[in-house]
Motif scaffolding. Structure first.
Motif, short mmCIF file in Angstrom:
data_model
loop_
_atom_site.label_atom_id
_atom_site.label_comp_id
_atom_site.label_asym_id
_atom_site.label_seq_id
_atom_site.Cartn_x
_atom_site.Cartn_y
_atom_site.Cartn_z
N ARG A 700 -20.53 -58.47 25.46
CA ARG A 700 -20.82 -59.38 24.36
C ARG A 700 -19.86 -59.21 23.19
O ARG A 700 -20.00 -59.89 22.18
CB ARG A 700 -22.27 -59.15 23.87
CG ARG A 700 -23.34 -59.37 24.93
CD ARG A 700 -23.44 -60.84 25.33
NE ARG A 700 -23.81 -61.67 24.19
CZ ARG A 700 -25.06 -61.83 23.77
NH1 ARG A 700 -26.07 -61.22 24.36
NH2 ARG A 700 -25.32 -62.62 22.73
N ALA A 701 -18.93 -58.27 23.30
CA ALA A 701 -18.00 -58.02 22.19
C ALA A 701 -16.63 -57.67 22.75
O ALA A 701 -16.51 -57.22 23.88
CB ALA A 701 -18.51 -56.89 21.29
N ASP A 702 -15.62 -57.86 21.93
CA ASP A 702 -14.25 -57.56 22.32
C ASP A 702 -14.01 -56.08 22.10
O ASP A 702 -13.38 -55.66 21.13
CB ASP A 702 -13.29 -58.40 21.46
CG ASP A 702 -11.84 -58.22 21.90
OD1 ASP A 702 -11.61 -57.60 22.94
OD2 ASP A 702 -10.95 -58.70 21.18
N GLY A 703 -14.54 -55.27 23.01
CA GLY A 703 -14.47 -53.83 22.82
C GLY A 703 -14.02 -53.12 24.07
O GLY A 703 -14.01 -53.67 25.17
N LEU A 704 -13.65 -51.85 23.91
CA LEU A 704 -13.21 -51.02 25.01
C LEU A 704 -14.31 -50.04 25.36
O LEU A 704 -15.47 -50.21 24.98
CB LEU A 704 -11.92 -50.30 24.61
CG LEU A 704 -10.81 -51.25 24.13
CD1 LEU A 704 -9.62 -50.44 23.64
CD2 LEU A 704 -10.40 -52.20 25.24
N ALA A 705 -13.97 -48.99 26.09
CA ALA A 705 -15.00 -48.06 26.55
C ALA A 705 -15.61 -47.25 25.41
O ALA A 705 -16.74 -46.81 25.50
CB ALA A 705 -14.40 -47.10 27.59
N GLY A 706 -14.88 -47.05 24.32
CA GLY A 706 -15.43 -46.26 23.22
C GLY A 706 -15.19 -44.78 23.44
O GLY A 706 -14.73 -44.33 24.47
N GLU A 707 -15.56 -43.97 22.43
CA GLU A 707 -15.28 -42.55 22.48
C GLU A 707 -16.26 -41.82 23.40
O GLU A 707 -17.38 -42.26 23.61
CB GLU A 707 -15.31 -41.94 21.08
CG GLU A 707 -16.70 -41.80 20.48
CD GLU A 707 -17.14 -43.00 19.69
OE1 GLU A 707 -18.08 -42.87 18.89
OE2 GLU A 707 -16.55 -44.09 19.89
N VAL A 708 -15.80 -40.69 23.95
CA VAL A 708 -16.67 -39.83 24.74
C VAL A 708 -17.70 -39.18 23.82
O VAL A 708 -17.42 -38.88 22.67
CB VAL A 708 -15.84 -38.76 25.49
CG1 VAL A 708 -16.75 -37.79 26.22
CG2 VAL A 708 -14.89 -39.43 26.46
N ASN A 709 -18.90 -38.98 24.35
CA ASN A 709 -20.01 -38.39 23.60
C ASN A 709 -20.46 -39.25 22.41
O ASN A 709 -20.93 -38.75 21.40
CB ASN A 709 -19.68 -36.97 23.14
CG ASN A 709 -19.76 -35.98 24.29
OD1 ASN A 709 -20.60 -36.11 25.17
ND2 ASN A 709 -18.86 -35.02 24.30
N ALA A 710 -20.30 -40.56 22.57
CA ALA A 710 -20.79 -41.48 21.55
C ALA A 710 -22.31 -41.45 21.53
O ALA A 710 -22.96 -41.28 22.56
CB ALA A 710 -20.30 -42.90 21.82
N ALA A 711 -22.89 -41.62 20.35
CA ALA A 711 -24.35 -41.69 20.23
C ALA A 711 -24.85 -42.96 20.91
O ALA A 711 -24.12 -43.95 21.03
CB ALA A 711 -24.75 -41.69 18.76
N PRO A 712 -26.10 -42.99 21.38
CA PRO A 712 -26.63 -44.19 22.06
C PRO A 712 -26.48 -45.44 21.20
O PRO A 712 -26.76 -45.43 20.00
CB PRO A 712 -28.11 -43.83 22.28
CG PRO A 712 -28.13 -42.35 22.37
CD PRO A 712 -27.08 -41.88 21.39
N ARG A 713 -26.05 -46.52 21.83
CA ARG A 713 -25.81 -47.77 21.12
C ARG A 713 -27.02 -48.71 21.15
O ARG A 713 -27.01 -49.75 20.51
CB ARG A 713 -24.61 -48.49 21.73
CG ARG A 713 -23.30 -47.70 21.65
CD ARG A 713 -22.17 -48.50 22.29
NE ARG A 713 -20.89 -47.83 22.13
CZ ARG A 713 -20.36 -46.99 23.01
NH1 ARG A 713 -21.02 -46.72 24.12
NH2 ARG A 713 -19.18 -46.43 22.79
N VAL A 714 -28.03 -48.38 21.96
CA VAL A 714 -29.19 -49.26 22.13
C VAL A 714 -30.37 -48.73 21.32
O VAL A 714 -30.63 -47.53 21.28
CB VAL A 714 -29.59 -49.37 23.61
CG1 VAL A 714 -30.89 -50.16 23.78
CG2 VAL A 714 -28.47 -50.03 24.41
N THR A 715 -31.07 -49.65 20.65
CA THR A 715 -32.31 -49.34 19.94
C THR A 715 -33.40 -50.25 20.52
O THR A 715 -33.21 -51.47 20.60
CB THR A 715 -32.17 -49.61 18.44
OG1 THR A 715 -31.07 -48.84 17.93
CG2 THR A 715 -33.43 -49.23 17.68
N VAL A 716 -34.51 -49.66 20.93
CA VAL A 716 -35.59 -50.43 21.54
C VAL A 716 -36.71 -50.63 20.53
O VAL A 716 -37.20 -49.67 19.93
CB VAL A 716 -36.13 -49.74 22.81
CG1 VAL A 716 -37.21 -50.59 23.46
CG2 VAL A 716 -35.00 -49.48 23.79
#
Length: 742
Positions: A700-716
């Protein structure tokens, strides 16, 4: 293959065990480091040792390989380009080369082909970001490891800002995979030359033949320069992406970053290959290769899911049976990556996935909810980043990048208020947290000095967004804990590291009143580590922190009321905190070769009552991003493989290949579903108990894989799934009606 008569017994202090391969420039041996880790050692042929021009070239190879050592290449461990017999040692990558894979099993298709394309493009992106042009991307320089493809052999690479070294009287490269400019004007090649080579490589992988193949190298070179590529057997979806890569003019080709965005939009299953492609076979190349050498493990399935045949992981070598399991795994991955259509609801005979969705159905949606997608502008619009979000009631608070914090309505994505950060975003610095009616975030730089790296913790009123107080903050936790977290919220207390990185400071969240200050133990640097309702100080010798090689960490429980630090508990390092299980703090033990992080090979658990530490080994070394949910440890590889592990015993519970490369997570919904997401906004939902796939969404966005050990991107938020993606993008959808792929 075994060592031959005349082969050395050791190189640079590394005992040799086998010969891996030999090419025109050197021989590669399998050796062992002092710790017992296998290493690949490239020894230059003696006839080149006295060639000054070649020595310059080998120095460039070593320098280039050091610059790009990362998740998609072989990290340099040691080298001596000045030795009488020059050599270089790198991490040994288990797996066949792409040339071997095609020669033995034929062309690659479906989900496996998509993962190969994305993995190689990510590798090329990292190589180019390091300022290096590879210049010899070909099948024998791609190793298919269990974690994904790895690019090796930088023998003719160069720094993008240096003059190309071309050996006198020779055109260096492999014609079927060289760019037109490399054949015509090799001194002028740049990163787009590698993109051309990548295009030829993907055609070769999909069909078994190169797009310019001819009866002789001379005719092949002529067709590379003058003729259109042969792409008839390439799957349609992949052909539309690859064709621009093969433009004769470098300026008309996409960059690796652009190509990666296009590849991530491809369907999970690219379809099969034509009969012509399926019958094609290629010959083995004679260049230096890394071959599969294992002690007690079977031949790994290239880019396939280990979940398809878990029992085979420790079985004796049986290539034919293993091949069948590999094919089954590829088919399984192609099916499960298909998307939201796999999720079933309203079925009285539903399995775990059905029950999970039924549980989510009971949660009401916010009044007037509709799926939404918003972009939150930060203080530096030219440097967008990723946000992280926290839910409180029907409000969503997000921060990170150029945004201290923003309040968003969960129903429609509209913003109530936004506080921007004027400075340059720092990777991994996101929202601190929420305490009652107070939101806490980071501010980098000031209006007067926007390029300053000074960091503050800022408290904002949750309703109006007005600033309540701010305090200078340190920025060293990454060196101590491997996570960027210099401030934490526990209840109504905010604990920070002071600007001088010398002590902890605790404040009341709403008023900012200082509750206590506690200096770090002498000679140590520390970072706060929350563990449920407990707070630990993770400390390490200042000298180790300064060198970013923390190998002797200690943990001390910190009293939330007093700040008093308890007795030190030593942990066998290097190790980083991962979460809690049964009330105890869980740490992942890192496996390193010098400064290079190779992954995680063990777990440690600190019992809060006895202050004893228990250790367990993991089934293998895992690279990627770690996270915990429900007392289970999850590791997500850059290729999208999710593995669930027992954090106490280290035993594997399940593995599942997803289509979400570089995912962070897990984010649990409280009803048995876990969400994993990448910086592109692609989301995979898995059943927590079994790893069963529930659905996968498109990017859904113009993005790449992102950094290793990134914090969770999903909020429920009950039935609402909120996802933060690259470029400060935030979007939300109903968990029972996820966006369909395609």
């Amino acid at each position: 293959m075994s060592l031959r008569g005349g082969d050395p017994e050791e190189i640079g202090g590394y005992p040799l065990e086998a010969r891996l391969g030999s090419g025109g420039m050197g021989t590669v041996f399998l050796g062992r480091s002092a710790s017992g880790r296998p290493v690949a050692i490239k020894l230059i042929h003696q006839q080149f040792a006295d060639d000054d021009e070649f020595r310059i070239r080998f120095r460039q190879e070593v320098a280039a390989a050091r610059r790009v050592s990362g998740a998609f290449t072989a990290a340099v461990i040691d080298a001596d380009p000045e030795a009488a017999h020059p050599w270089m040692a790198t991490t040994f990558i288990e797996g066949p080369t792409l040339a071997q894979r095609i020669a033995e099993q034929g062309p690659i298709g479906g989900a496996e082909l998509r993962r190969l394309a994305i993995g190689l493009t990510e590798a090329l992106r990292d190589i180019h970001r390091a300022g290096v042009v590879h210049r010899d991307l070909k099948p024998s320089n791609v190793v298919l490891s269990p974690e994904g493809p790895r690019v090796i052999d930088f023998g003719i690479s160069r720094a993008a800002d240096q003059q190309t070294l071309t050996m006198t009287g020779r055109v260096i490269g492999t014609p079927p995979f060289m760019s037109p400019e490399q054949l015509q004007a090799p001194r002028g090649v740049g990163p787009r030359s590698d993109v051309f080579s990548l295009g030829t490589l993907l055609v070769y992988a999909a069909t078994g033949q190169g797009p310019f193949d001819a009866d002789s190298p001379y005719m092949t070179a002529y067709q590379v320069v003058h003729e259109a590529p042969s792409l008839g057997a390439v799957p349609d979806a992949l052909r539309r992406v690859v064709e621009p890569c093969l433009a004769k003019d470098p300026d008309e080709r996409p960059s690796a970053d652009d190509l990666l965005v296009r590849l991530r939009d491809l369907p999970t299953d690219l379809g099969g290959v034509s009969a012509v492609g399926a019958d094609a076979r290629c010959t083995r190349e004679t260049d230096t290769q890394h071959h599969l050498v294992t002690d007690d493990t079977p031949v790994p399935a290239p880019l396939a899911s280990p979940a398809a045949d878990e029992a085979s992981e420790h079985a004796p070598r049986r290539p034919r049976r293993r091949l069948r399991s590999v094919l089954a795994a590829v088919v399984a991955v192609a099916v499960i990556g298909g998307g939201a259509a796999l999720m079933r609801t309203g079925d009285s005979g539903a399995d775990e996935g059905g029950r999970t969705v039924a549980a989510a159905n009971k949660a009401p949606l916010p009044e007037g909810f509709r799926p939404w997608r918003e972009s939150v502008a930060g203080g530096r619009a030219d440097i967008p980043d990723e946000l992280r979000c926290v839910a409180r009631g029907d409000a969503l608070f997000c921060g990170g990048g150029g945004v201290v914090a923003t309040r968003i309505r969960a129903a429609d994505g509209s913003r109530v208020w936004t506080e921007k950060s004027p400075g340059v975003p720092a990777q991994g610095v996101h929202l601190v947290g929420v305490s009652g009616d107070t939101v806490l975030g980071y501010r980098i730089g000031t209006e007067e000095q926007p390029d300053s790296s000074a960091t503050e913790v800022v408290a904002l009123d949750a309703d109006k967004g007005r600033e309540l107080w701010s305090a200078p903050s340190g920025a060293q936790s990454t060196s101590v804990t491997g996570r960027t977290r210099d401030a934490v919220v526990l209840g109504s207390t905010v604990v920070t590291v002071d600007a001088a990185n010398s002590r902890f400071e605790a404040r009341q969240a709403r008023s900012g009143r200082v509750l206590w200050r506690t200096p770090f133990p002498a000679g140590s640097k520390c970072a706060p580590v929350p563990a449920g309702k407990r707070l630990y100080a993770m400390c390490a010798p200042a000298s180790e922190v300064a060198s970013t090689e923390v190998r002797h960490p200690v943990l001390r429980e910190a009293g939330l009321a007093s700040g008093r630090l308890g007795e030190a508990v030593a942990v066998k390092g290097p190790a980083v905190p991962a979460g809690t299980a049964d009330g105890g703090l869980v740490l992942l033990r890192e496996r390193r070769e010098g400064p290079a992080l190779l992954g995680y090979d063990g777990v440690a658990r600190v019992d809060p009552a006895s202050r004893e530490v228990s250790y367990a080994r993991l089934p293998r070394t895992f690279d990627g991003t770690a996270g915990m949910a429900g007392g289970t440890l999850y590791l997500t590889a850059p290729t999208g493989l999710v593995t669930a592990l027992d954090p106490v015993t280290g035993k594997k519970k399940w593995s599942r290949q997803t289509a979400v490369e570089g995912a962070s997570g897990p984010a649990p919904d409280g009803a048995g579903t876990l969400y994993f997401s990448s910086a592109s906004g692609r989301v995979a939902a898995l059943a927590a108990r079994t790893g069963k796939p529930l659905f996968t969404t498109d990017p859904r966005a113009d993005g790449l894989a992102g950094e290793v050990n990134a914090a969770p991107r999903v909020t429920v938020m009950g039935r609402v799934v909120v996802v933060a993606a690259a470029r400060n993008t935030v979007f939300a959808f109903d968990a029972t009606k996820p966006p369909r792929t395609g």
